[in-house]
Design an enzyme around this catalytic site. Structure first.
Site, PDB file in Angstrom:
ATOM      1  N   HIS A  60       0.802  -1.227   0.000  1.00 32.62           N
ATOM      2  CA  HIS A  60       0.000   0.000   0.000  1.00 32.62           C
ATOM      3  C   HIS A  60       0.830   1.270   0.000  1.00 32.62           C
ATOM      4  O   HIS A  60       0.262   2.355   0.102  1.00 32.62           O
ATOM      5  CB  HIS A  60      -0.909   0.058   1.223  1.00 32.62           C
ATOM      6  CG  HIS A  60      -1.965  -0.994   1.262  1.00 32.62           C
ATOM      7  ND1 HIS A  60      -3.238  -0.801   0.770  1.00 32.62           N
ATOM      8  CD2 HIS A  60      -1.939  -2.260   1.724  1.00 32.62           C
ATOM      9  CE1 HIS A  60      -3.948  -1.898   0.942  1.00 32.62           C
ATOM     10  NE2 HIS A  60      -3.185  -2.811   1.521  1.00 32.62           N
ATOM     11  N   LYS A 112      -8.113  13.798   4.690  1.00 32.65           N
ATOM     12  CA  LYS A 112      -7.203  12.640   4.658  1.00 32.65           C
ATOM     13  C   LYS A 112      -6.204  12.853   5.782  1.00 32.65           C
ATOM     14  O   LYS A 112      -6.154  13.924   6.384  1.00 32.65           O
ATOM     15  CB  LYS A 112      -6.483  12.567   3.311  1.00 32.65           C
ATOM     16  CG  LYS A 112      -5.846  13.893   2.875  1.00 32.65           C
ATOM     17  CD  LYS A 112      -5.257  13.836   1.473  1.00 32.65           C
ATOM     18  CE  LYS A 112      -6.258  13.955   0.372  1.00 32.65           C
ATOM     19  NZ  LYS A 112      -6.369  12.760  -0.459  1.00 32.65           N
ATOM     20  N   ARG A 113      -5.397  11.840   6.080  1.00 39.00           N
ATOM     21  CA  ARG A 113      -4.363  12.026   7.092  1.00 39.00           C
ATOM     22  C   ARG A 113      -3.465  13.201   6.719  1.00 39.00           C
ATOM     23  O   ARG A 113      -3.279  13.512   5.542  1.00 39.00           O
ATOM     24  CB  ARG A 113      -3.526  10.746   7.240  1.00 39.00           C
ATOM     25  CG  ARG A 113      -4.235   9.660   8.026  1.00 39.00           C
ATOM     26  CD  ARG A 113      -4.555  10.096   9.443  1.00 39.00           C
ATOM     27  NE  ARG A 113      -3.359  10.129  10.261  1.00 39.00           N
ATOM     28  CZ  ARG A 113      -3.035   9.199  11.160  1.00 39.00           C
ATOM     29  NH1 ARG A 113      -3.834   8.187  11.398  1.00 39.00           N
ATOM     30  NH2 ARG A 113      -1.929   9.321  11.856  1.00 39.00           N
ATOM     31  N   LYS A 123       1.028  14.409   1.097  1.00 41.95           N
ATOM     32  CA  LYS A 123      -0.333  14.716   0.645  1.00 41.95           C
ATOM     33  C   LYS A 123      -0.516  16.224   0.408  1.00 41.95           C
ATOM     34  O   LYS A 123      -1.499  16.648  -0.183  1.00 41.95           O
ATOM     35  CB  LYS A 123      -1.345  14.214   1.674  1.00 41.95           C
ATOM     36  CG  LYS A 123      -1.349  12.679   1.816  1.00 41.95           C
ATOM     37  CD  LYS A 123      -2.319  12.223   2.900  1.00 41.95           C
ATOM     38  CE  LYS A 123      -2.249  10.737   3.196  1.00 41.95           C
ATOM     39  NZ  LYS A 123      -2.927   9.898   2.187  1.00 41.95           N
ATOM     40  N   THR A 149      -8.493   6.752  -1.865  1.00 38.63           N
ATOM     41  CA  THR A 149      -9.852   6.239  -2.021  1.00 38.63           C
ATOM     42  C   THR A 149     -10.858   7.358  -1.749  1.00 38.63           C
ATOM     43  O   THR A 149     -11.984   7.308  -2.257  1.00 38.63           O
ATOM     44  CB  THR A 149     -10.120   5.062  -1.065  1.00 38.63           C
ATOM     45  OG1 THR A 149      -9.625   5.389   0.236  1.00 38.63           O
ATOM     46  CG2 THR A 149      -9.447   3.794  -1.561  1.00 38.63           C
ATOM     47  N   LYS A 192     -14.529   8.476  -3.555  1.00 40.66           N
ATOM     48  CA  LYS A 192     -15.774   8.781  -2.827  1.00 40.66           C
ATOM     49  C   LYS A 192     -16.330  10.125  -3.262  1.00 40.66           C
ATOM     50  O   LYS A 192     -17.538  10.275  -3.493  1.00 40.66           O
ATOM     51  CB  LYS A 192     -15.518   8.784  -1.317  1.00 40.66           C
ATOM     52  CG  LYS A 192     -15.209   7.397  -0.759  1.00 40.66           C
ATOM     53  CD  LYS A 192     -14.648   7.449   0.672  1.00 40.66           C
ATOM     54  CE  LYS A 192     -13.955   6.126   0.997  1.00 40.66           C
ATOM     55  NZ  LYS A 192     -13.068   6.211   2.174  1.00 40.66           N
TER      56      LYS A 192
HETATM   57  C1  26W Z   1       3.983   0.664  10.067  1.00 45.44           C
HETATM   58  C2  26W Z   1       3.502   2.029   9.814  1.00 45.44           C
HETATM   59  C3  26W Z   1       2.517   2.076   8.716  1.00 45.44           C
HETATM   60  C4  26W Z   1       1.178   2.212   9.011  1.00 45.44           C
HETATM   61  C5  26W Z   1       0.247   2.234   8.005  1.00 45.44           C
HETATM   62  C6  26W Z   1       2.925   1.971   7.417  1.00 45.44           C
HETATM   63  C7  26W Z   1       2.009   1.994   6.409  1.00 45.44           C
HETATM   64  C8  26W Z   1       0.674   2.133   6.704  1.00 45.44           C
HETATM   65  C9  26W Z   1      -0.349   2.124   5.608  1.00 45.44           C
HETATM   66  C10 26W Z   1       0.068   1.181   4.504  1.00 45.44           C
HETATM   67  C11 26W Z   1      -0.614   3.486   5.085  1.00 45.44           C
HETATM   68  C12 26W Z   1      -1.842   3.515   4.248  1.00 45.44           C
HETATM   69  O1  26W Z   1      -2.944   3.551   4.759  1.00 45.44           O
HETATM   70  N1  26W Z   1      -1.676   3.522   2.935  1.00 45.44           N
HETATM   71  C13 26W Z   1      -2.784   3.882   2.059  1.00 45.44           C
HETATM   72  O2  26W Z   1      -3.452   2.716   1.615  1.00 45.44           O
HETATM   73  C14 26W Z   1      -4.612   3.064   0.875  1.00 45.44           C
HETATM   74  C15 26W Z   1      -5.352   1.798   0.542  1.00 45.44           C
HETATM   75  O3  26W Z   1      -4.644   1.048  -0.394  1.00 45.44           O
HETATM   76  C16 26W Z   1      -4.238   3.866  -0.365  1.00 45.44           C
HETATM   77  O4  26W Z   1      -5.405   4.259  -1.024  1.00 45.44           O
HETATM   78  C17 26W Z   1      -3.409   5.090   0.014  1.00 45.44           C
HETATM   79  O5  26W Z   1      -2.942   5.733  -1.152  1.00 45.44           O
HETATM   80  C18 26W Z   1      -2.249   4.676   0.888  1.00 45.44           C
HETATM   81  O6  26W Z   1      -1.577   5.831   1.375  1.00 45.44           O
END
Ligand code: 26W
Length: 817
Positions: free
Chosen positions: A361, A552-553, A558, A660, A664
């Site tokens: 992701h 978004k975060r 971003k 995503t 929406k």
């Molecule tokens: C370990 C720390 C950590 C925590 C969460 C690393 C990575 C994450 C996630 C992978 C971050 C995340 O939410 N990524 C998002 O995933 C969505 C679903 O596929 C995408 O639409 C977003 O672009 C992506 O930033």
């Protein structure tokens, strides 16, 4: 449709059940019950219906013998369940009537539910949409996650600065939709040592943990839309083993070193709030192993209970790893097959490597998980041995493919060499999976080209793409009932399960009457949001203004600060250019920053200060307002998204895997302003260039600019509007009497090197906004574009994403009950 369920709904029995829960479960009376008690009692009464269907589904012989997908994720950002489940059950209006007769308003009761915020952002919300689409299309599935006592922190602002508070989403009464499954509890070990012993003349190994905890499952019902199928989202809660292990107490292990310090109750106490930033904390690794071990055991239990052989595991169960967070499940399955079930390494590997698939992701280097070898060795000694062996055999393959190329071995090795040796979880995931996918076409190409090029050479069919999607039930039918009705009046009511049907709406894009109806719905949704803002924040808004939304975060990639610079440029021009004209605009933000992400919190502070000043500045005549909505969560997204005119998707090209929220907002008739990043690229393909505002550097240009030595000062000196906008951050314009309080953001963009190329994209971004502003003044033309956005984004239904997984990766069949 679900005629059986509707026929079966017995209003009187339901009302009696609500009353019974009011008195016997919540110890109150019909006369004195609060709205909250009514909501809880109603929730319990409804959950009785879904628990029944959950157990029926679980015991259905056809389903038990079919192939299932197990979706392993540390996060499921499900949002409130009650309203959504009522729609899936087809009971919304009946329950509305039933509660009315009891003197209650359903819409008020639904507001009593706290969001289960068991995820950070995109990855967790995607998991929730996928569960909805799996159940809706009746693909056998189990979601496996963690039952955090506290979800993502609650956000508030004190003098503009983010404050975090614990999110006790279950309150004291518990969550009405969850059901405890104590019979399915598991024991999970940590620490300890590996023992070597002989059996039938063979050397064997077993792990003797130094600490054992209990994994208690709670099931949340995932109700298939208009079907009787209910699949479980199984969330594991960590508990101490009661009273405690006397054996380990006696032999001194119990108080051994740090083991005893870590109370079992801590393991699932709280969701880690980091998004895209990996911190390497022991407790986080314990969460990951706890989750993986409990889930793998439950999967094997289900498989073996029906009498299937271990060899046939990949024929009946597939395990999808939602990013690398559950990747320790790979060595865990290997350990069980070899140490506990007595299989050979080769047999175990054949089974395991046909069972796991992995979704990536993110490409951000700081988000790619690595765990210290020393920590893994200490916490999970047997798993570390298994990882070494996987790596040993894998590096042999690498040497055969690239004989004598040590750099290839170093780059691909699961173990990263160095002073502190680290285990690379992404490499382990690719080696141990039969399929690996990115989440949008562009992202998947970058996974092949930049992240895993050698793996792609070595395993040419393993890397794939599945473009993300969103569930149209929650993100259109439920959150935007007026637009849903308008759509249904034109094309019938089948679109929620076949979103491509929306294309038929495009024939009305030029129809003045439909345009007027569509925009009237938008206006009403903007009013709903404006009312929320007025009553919760005291800011009065004009619904004729452009509602410009970035939700978004908070993260530098971003680029909320690019949006900030645009606001500053508008403010500057309103004050300094007598001829400057613009359509009235409200810029909305909602975003949580990771508590330890200093710059992200400074950006929130700056936006709050800018908002305070601009909203109260009589000189700009209400042309511009800035609203930072606190505590972003699913339930507030459900109010904001239907009200958006403009959707901000402005990440640096190559950084946002998919996004995503972009899907929406387009589905709800917003026009996107965005870069050629993530799924924006595919949204543009679907809606056409005329109906989206693409700007800025693309991936190749970003790469070239970095390669040629990017200097933000070049842009600063060359563009007076940019310079003036940035310099507003230096004085005391927004922090009266305290100049320089916003300079952290300014510094990051200049002396800090502007790593995400905000300054390089500024001019193009301003231009794209000017084009949108002009378009907005032609309401008919705007309406046409908005309608075409809704009509042409059917591809982004998560039903389609799930079918892609099913057909290209999981290879399973729907089972109708
Ligand atoms: C370990 C720390 C950590 C925590 C969460 C690393 C990575 C994450 C996630 C992978 C971050 C995340 O939410 N990524 C998002 O995933 C969505 C679903 O596929 C995408 O639409 C977003 O672009 C992506 O930033």
């Amino acid at each position: 449709m679900k005629p059986t369920q509707q026929k079966q709904f017995d209003k009187t029995a339901f009302q009696n059940s609500v009353k019974k829960h009011l008195t016997s479960t919540y110890a109150t009376t019909l006369q004195t019950a609060t709205s909250r008690a009514w909501y809880l009692a109603m929730g319990r009464a409804l959950a009785e219906l879904t628990t029944f269907d959950l157990l029926e589904t679980e015991h259905d012989e056809k389903i038990r013998h079919a192939k299932s997908v197990n979706y392993l994720s540390l996060e499921f950002l499900i949002g409130r369940l009650t309203g959504n489940n009522l729609i899936s059950l087809g009971l919304y209006s009946q329950v509305n009537d039933a509660m009315n007769e009891l003197g209650q308003h359903l819409t008020d009761l639904l507001e009593e539910e706290r969001d289960p915020s068991l995820g950070n952002g995109g990855l967790g919300r995607l998991a929730a949409c996928f569960m909805d689409s799996l159940a809706a299309q009746e693909f056998p599935c189990v979601g496996y996650g963690l039952h955090y006592e506290y979800g993502l922190f609650k956000q508030s602002f004190a003098l503009g600065r983010q404050q975090e508070a614990p999110d006790a989403w279950r309150s004291v009464e518990g969550y009405p939709w969850e059901v405890a499954r104590p019979n399915l509890a598991q024991e999970i070990g940590f620490y300890g040592q590996v023992e070597v012993y002989q059996e039938n003349g063979e050397e064997r190994r077993r792990w003797v943990p130094g600490m054992t905890v209990k994994a208690m499952p709670w099931d949340m019902p995932i109700v298939g839309y208009e079907s009787d199928t209910v699949y479980p989202l199984r969330l594991w809660e960590c508990r101490a083993i009661a009273p405690f292990s006397l054996a380990s107490f006696n032999n001194g292990n119990y108080f051994e070193a740090q083991h005893a310090l870590i109370d079992a109750g801590n393991i699932t106490k709280v969701l880690y709030p980091n998004d895209n930033h990996e911190k390497g904390k022991t407790l986080r690794l314990m969460q990951q192993y706890f989750h993986s071990a409990a889930s793998v055991r439950d999967i094997l239990r289900r498989h073996e209970e029906i009498g299937h052989s271990l060899e046939s595991l990949p024929d009946y169960e597939t395990i999808q790893l939602n990013d690398t967070h559950p990747t320790i499940a790979i060595p865990e399955l290997m350990r069980i097959l070899i140490d506990e079930k007595g299989l050979s390494w080769d047999d175990a590997w054949r089974i395991s490597s046909k069972t796991f698939a992995y979704t990536n992701h993110t490409l951000l280097p700081e988000a790619l998980e690595t765990w210290s070898e020393a920590l893994l060795q200490h916490l999970l000694p047997r798993h570390m041995e298994i990882i070494y062996q996987i790596n040993h055999l894998f590096l042999k393959e690498v040497r055969e493919k690239w004989p004598g190329d040590v750099s290839k071995q170093r780059k691909l090795s699961i173990i990263q060499e160095g002073f502190h040796r680290m285990v690379r979880m992404a490499n382990l995931s690719v080696v141990g999976s039969y399929a690996v996918n990115g989440v949008a076409a562009l992202h998947s190409n970058l996974v092949k080209r930049d992240l895993f090029p050698e793996f792609h050479e070595l395993y040419p069919t393993r890397l794939q793409n599945v473009t993300n999607g969103i569930t149209p039930r929650r993100w259109l039918k439920f959150c935007n009932p007026d637009l849903s009705e308008l759509i249904t009046s034109k094309i019938g009511d089948q679109w929620p399960t076949d979103l491509d049907q929306l294309e038929a709406i495009s024939q009305y894009a030029d129809d003045p009457q439909f345009q007027q109806q569509f925009m009237a719905v938008k206006k009403a949704n903007k009013q709903r949001l404006a009312d929320w803002v007025e009553s919760n924040m005291g800011i009065v808004l004009d619904t004729n203004a452009i509602f410009d939304v970035q939700i978004k975060r908070l993260h530098e990639y971003k680029r909320q600060h690019l949006n900030m610079l645009h606001i500053l440029s508008l403010y500057h021009r309103l004050l300094n250019e007598p001829d400057f004209d613009m359509a009235p605009r409200v810029v909305f933000f909602a975003a949580k920053a990771a508590p330890g992400y200093h710059l992200a919190k400074e950006i929130i502070y700056a936006l709050n200060k800018i908002s305070e000043r601009i909203n109260g500045d009589p000189r700009i005549n209400d042309k511009l307002k800035v609203v930072f909505i606190p505590d972003y969560r699913v339930s507030i997204a459900e109010i904001i998204i239907p009200a958006a005119d403009v959707s901000e998707q402005i990440s640096t090209a190559g950084k946002e895997a998919s996004g995503t929220g972009n899907m929406k907002m387009a589905l709800n008739g917003a026009l996107t302003i965005g870069t050629m990043d993530g799924a924006n690229v595919e949204i543009r393909e679907e809606v056409g260039d005329d109906n989206i505002y693409i700007f800025g550097l693309d991936v190749d240009q970003v790469e070239a600019l970095h390669a040629n030595g990017y200097n933000p000062y070049d842009y600063y000196h060359a563009d007076p509007l940019l310079k003036a906008s940035l310099e507003l951050l230096l004085g005391d314009e927004f922090t009266p009497g305290e100049p320089g309080k916003l300079r952290v953001t300014y510094d990051s963009l200049l002396d800090g090197g502007d790593p995400y190329l905000v300054l390089a994209d500024f001019a193009a971004y301003v231009q794209a906004h000017e084009a949108m502003d002009r378009q907005y003044r032609d309401q008919a033309g705007w309406a046409k574009k908005a309608i075409l956005n809704t009509a042409l984004v059917g591809k982004f239904s998560s039903d389609r994403s799930i079918r892609d997984y099913v057909n290209n990766i999981w290879k399973l069949e729907a089972v109708k009950r």
